[in-house]
Design a protein around this motif. Structure first.
Motif, mmCIF file in Angstrom:
data_model
loop_
_atom_site.group_PDB
_atom_site.id
_atom_site.type_symbol
_atom_site.label_atom_id
_atom_site.label_comp_id
_atom_site.label_asym_id
_atom_site.label_seq_id
_atom_site.Cartn_x
_atom_site.Cartn_y
_atom_site.Cartn_z
ATOM 1 N N VAL A 82 0.282 -0.916 0.141
ATOM 2 C CA VAL A 82 0.114 -0.585 0.321
ATOM 3 C C VAL A 82 0.843 0.907 -0.021
ATOM 4 N N ALA A 83 1.814 1.732 0.336
ATOM 5 C CA ALA A 83 2.894 2.477 0.595
ATOM 6 C C ALA A 83 3.127 2.833 -0.553
ATOM 7 N N GLN A 84 3.347 2.226 -1.341
ATOM 8 C CA GLN A 84 3.508 1.931 -2.933
ATOM 9 C C GLN A 84 2.633 2.970 -3.866
ATOM 10 N N GLY A 85 1.517 3.095 -2.799
ATOM 11 C CA GLY A 85 0.027 3.703 -4.184
ATOM 12 C C GLY A 85 -0.953 3.294 -3.893
ATOM 13 N N LYS A 86 -2.072 3.643 -3.709
ATOM 14 C CA LYS A 86 -3.156 2.530 -3.652
ATOM 15 C C LYS A 86 -4.464 4.182 -3.781
ATOM 16 N N ILE A 87 -6.120 2.940 -4.465
ATOM 17 C CA ILE A 87 -6.365 3.960 -4.944
ATOM 18 C C ILE A 87 -7.018 5.407 -4.469
ATOM 19 N N PRO A 88 -7.100 6.312 -4.035
ATOM 20 C CA PRO A 88 -7.059 7.510 -4.205
ATOM 21 C C PRO A 88 -9.332 7.406 -3.111
ATOM 22 N N ASN A 91 -5.322 4.248 -13.418
ATOM 23 C CA ASN A 91 -5.333 5.654 -12.573
ATOM 24 C C ASN A 91 -3.909 6.033 -11.743
ATOM 25 N N GLU A 92 -4.784 7.411 -11.166
ATOM 26 C CA GLU A 92 -3.709 7.704 -10.347
ATOM 27 C C GLU A 92 -4.007 7.260 -8.377
ATOM 28 N N VAL A 93 -2.658 7.323 -7.709
ATOM 29 C CA VAL A 93 -3.113 6.443 -6.619
ATOM 30 C C VAL A 93 -2.324 7.820 -5.406
ATOM 31 N N GLU A 94 -2.913 7.456 -4.535
ATOM 32 C CA GLU A 94 -2.345 8.083 -3.510
ATOM 33 C C GLU A 94 -0.945 7.249 -2.929
ATOM 34 N N LYS A 95 -0.319 8.019 -1.746
ATOM 35 C CA LYS A 95 0.785 7.224 -0.791
ATOM 36 C C LYS A 95 0.986 7.880 0.174
#
Length: 99
Positions: free
Chosen positions: A30-36, A95-99
């Motif tokens: 998850v630290a690498q990015g998750k769905i916002p 698509n975009e991810v949040e970190k």
């Protein structure tokens, strides 16, 4: 089991639909990015954190490739939750991810 593609879920989000996404990957993934806006509940913790999920809401389950989220979807369905698995997981998320 209900399934949705990453592309279909992205369209729902882009159109402004309110979606509830639960990411069942481990912390380091998850630290690498998750769905916002996704809620993070590692797969192994799902049975102990059912109180964080509302049976009146619909949830989209996500993992890296769709396997673990499929297990979570099946488990939650058996417990009476309205859940859909995101087939292909984050590997298919473009698509975009949040970190």
């Amino acid at each position: 089991m209900k399934e949705i593609t990453a592309e279909q879920l992205a369209e729902k989000i882009k159109s402004g639909e309110k979606v509830n996404v639960v990411d069942v990957r481990e912390d380091e993934e998850v630290a690498q990015g998750k769905i916002p806006g996704a809620k993070h509940i590692p797969l192994g913790e799902v049975p102990n954190r059912l109180d964080e999920l509302d049976k009146d809401k619909h949830y989209y389950m996500v993992c890296r490739s769709g396997g673990r989220s499929g297990n979570a979807t099946q488990f939650l369905s058996e417990k009476g939750y309205d859940v859909t698995n995101m087939a292909g997981g984050m590997l298919d998320w473009k698509n975009e991810v949040e970190k």
